[in-house]
Design an enzyme around this catalytic site. Structure first.
Site, mmCIF file in Angstrom:
data_model
loop_
_atom_site.group_PDB
_atom_site.id
_atom_site.type_symbol
_atom_site.label_atom_id
_atom_site.label_comp_id
_atom_site.label_asym_id
_atom_site.label_seq_id
_atom_site.Cartn_x
_atom_site.Cartn_y
_atom_site.Cartn_z
ATOM 1 N N GLU A 85 2.989 2.209 5.892
ATOM 2 C CA GLU A 85 2.037 2.382 6.465
ATOM 3 C C GLU A 85 2.367 2.310 8.068
ATOM 4 O OE1 GLU A 85 -1.678 0.002 5.608
ATOM 5 O OE2 GLU A 85 -2.322 0.186 7.948
ATOM 6 N N LYS A 279 -6.355 -7.831 3.421
ATOM 7 C CA LYS A 279 -5.498 -6.906 3.241
ATOM 8 C C LYS A 279 -4.802 -6.307 4.563
ATOM 9 C CE LYS A 279 -4.140 -2.305 3.386
ATOM 10 N NZ LYS A 279 -3.552 -1.676 4.466
ATOM 11 N N ASP A 295 8.933 -10.694 -5.119
ATOM 12 C CA ASP A 295 7.882 -10.243 -6.129
ATOM 13 C C ASP A 295 6.665 -10.280 -5.251
ATOM 14 O OD1 ASP A 295 6.070 -9.656 -7.905
ATOM 15 O OD2 ASP A 295 7.082 -10.784 -9.727
ATOM 16 N N HIS A 392 -3.940 3.258 15.655
ATOM 17 C CA HIS A 392 -3.441 3.679 14.246
ATOM 18 C C HIS A 392 -3.320 4.999 14.604
ATOM 19 C CE1 HIS A 392 -3.291 3.123 10.159
ATOM 20 N NE2 HIS A 392 -3.818 4.374 10.058
HETATM 21 C C1 MEV Z 1 -5.327 -1.589 7.766
HETATM 22 O O1 MEV Z 1 -4.007 -1.378 6.802
HETATM 23 C C2 MEV Z 1 -5.598 -3.018 7.768
HETATM 24 C C3 MEV Z 1 -6.994 -3.277 8.773
HETATM 25 O O2 MEV Z 1 -8.184 -2.685 7.988
HETATM 26 C C4 MEV Z 1 -7.066 -4.760 8.765
HETATM 27 C C5 MEV Z 1 -8.349 -5.270 9.085
HETATM 28 O O3 MEV Z 1 -9.489 -4.615 9.296
HETATM 29 O O4 MEV Z 1 -8.468 -6.512 9.721
HETATM 30 C C6 MEV Z 1 -6.885 -2.830 10.119
#
Ligand code: MEV
Length: 437
Positions: A85, A279, A295, A392
């Site tokens: 990513e 995530k 792992d 991003h």
């Molecule tokens: C993207 O990989 C992760 C985010 O969505 C985490 C979040 O929203 O806190 C930016």
């Protein structure tokens, strides 16, 4: 059309490639070329990778990157990360730099206990089973002497075995719930070997336990396996600073701190948000776990179970403002190893561990927790200020330009151009078309 294949694993690598390219791809020649292009030029290195798993036909690359400037308990670390990513490493590095100027990260190991269970069915008198367990527990422990010898020499081994009654959930269902200390090893092989021995010994001893009826003697072992839920293999990482030091170009310090805490609180009470919030944490955690040959599926499973330990899926991080101090922390279960598994086999894993100064498993737990916290800080900071897309899409720009077939010169020109322009699919396409003309 794909057709069933007999004995695929016995084919040579070339035969496997032939079969897959011919049966499953439109242009077999091109597929073969591509698969070979990703082989290592040194046949010995390629053989090593081929033998990690079955039916290897090529290597699947991920970028291996470094996020520098992490101050952890007063020591500086450059953290290796393997991830696809675009914005993750940039975000981690930005967080590291930010906290480097504000005292760095503090970490603490809260526990290192691993778990494994023998699941079995016993249809009989509960009290008799309990008496049986008490009387054979020393023999169970003794039965793993040869398996545990080396681990014990180094100070690890089995901590305890408990008999657990779950017969109210499934008729006749009981467990040997076992806890272990596996030191610098993740411990899966050690734990599973011990459990399989416990299961065997349990069955054998039951057959000669005089108080049991014939039916009670027949303990049925369903399975013996470690658990990836390790709530007592836990690490804490935190950062803190006066609220006044949190100001940035996008927002005054007090407003930022309050909005940040609010965002974390939302992730605490709202599962839809909590999953995405976590995530983002796993972006950091998985990247280091993968780079160090651990792992990541085990870590993922255990971490998410921990996030739901109170009955509702919730944030792994916490934030608060107290007496003008902003405090942000994570508590996360991490069963990691720095010996065994891929750690001494995969050349890049060895380098990753060396970059981290050959950490113990406890030290690696701390680094990984910090990577998760840093990632979450960066994500939530963007979310409550500029929004996530700005950073991003900037990081994604090169991917977009590569996809559109931009030349090196065009890429350089457009990266400069988009420094102060909004990056979207349409704007990048349009700008590229413009300079191509
Ligand atoms: C993207 O990989 C992760 C985010 O969505 C985490 C979040 O929203 O806190 C930016």
């Amino acid at each position: 059309m794909n057709t069933p294949v007999e004995g695929f694993s016995k084919l040579s690598k070339t035969q496997k490639i032939d079969w897959i390219a011919t049966n499953c791809t439109k242009d077999p020649k091109k597929t073969k070329q591509l698969l070979q292009q990703y082989w290592n030029t040194d046949p010995r290195v390629q053989k090593l990778h081929d033998e990690f798993i079955e039916n290897t036909i090529s290597n699947y690359y991920l970028p291996f990157a470094i996020a520098p400037n992490f101050m952890i308990n007063g020591d500086l670390f450059a953290i290796p990360m393997a991830i696809e990513e675009s914005s993750v490493v940039a975000a981690a590095s930005k967080s590291a730099k930010f906290w480097l100027e504000r005292g760095g990260f503090k970490t603490e190991i809260l526990g290192t206990e691993k778990v494994g269970q023998v699941h079995f069915i016993y249809n009989g008198d509960k009290n008799k089973l309990s008496n049986f367990f008490t009387s054979v527990k020393p023999q169970l422990l003794k039965s793993i002497t040869s398996i545990a010898q080396n681990m014990e020499k180094r100070g690890g081994g089995i901590n305890n075995i408990e008999l657990r009654d779950l017969s109210n959930k499934i008729k006749g269902y009981y467990q040997l719930h076992c806890t272990f200390e596996t030191l610098d090893a993740m411990g899966a092989n050690f734990i599973n070997s011990c459990l399989e021995q416990f299961a065997k010994t349990l069955k054998e001893l039951a057959l000669s336990f005089n108080d049991f009826t014939e039916e009670e003697k027949n303990i049925e072992v369903v399975m013996s396996i470690l658990s990836n839920y390790v709530p007592n293999c836990l690490v804490k990482a935190e950062v803190s600073c006066p609220v006044s030091e949190l100001g940035n170009a996008d927002m005054p310090a007090k407003e930022f701190a309050e909005k940040f805490v609010q965002a974390v609180n939302i992730a605490k009470v709202e599962p839809y948000r909590a999953v995405t919030h976590n995530k983002g944490i796993m972006n950091g955690i998985d990247a280091v776990v993968l780079a160090t040959g651990n792992d990541f599926r085990a870590v993922e499973a255990g971490v998410h179970a921990y996030a739901a330990k109170d009955g509702q899926y919730s944030s792994l991080t916490h934030a608060r403002i107290e007496d003008g101090i902003f405090k942000f922390w994570i508590e996360v279960p991490l069963a990691l190893g720095t010996v065994g598994g891929l750690t001494s086999l995969h050349p890049l894993v060895k380098v990753a561990l060396e970059i981290l100064q050959n950490p113990t498993a406890k030290e690696l737990m701390q680094v990984v927790a910090v990577a998760g916290l840093a990632q979450n800080f960066a994500a939530v900071r963007s979310l409550v200020t500029t929004g996530i897309q700005k950073g991003h899409m900037k990081m994604h720009l090169l991917n977009m330009l590569n996809q559109l077939g931009a030349t090196e010169t065009e890429k350089q020109l457009l990266v400069t151009y988009f420094k102060d322009q909004t990056v979207t699919n349409a704007s990048v396409k349009e700008a590229l078309e413009r300079i191509k003309k």
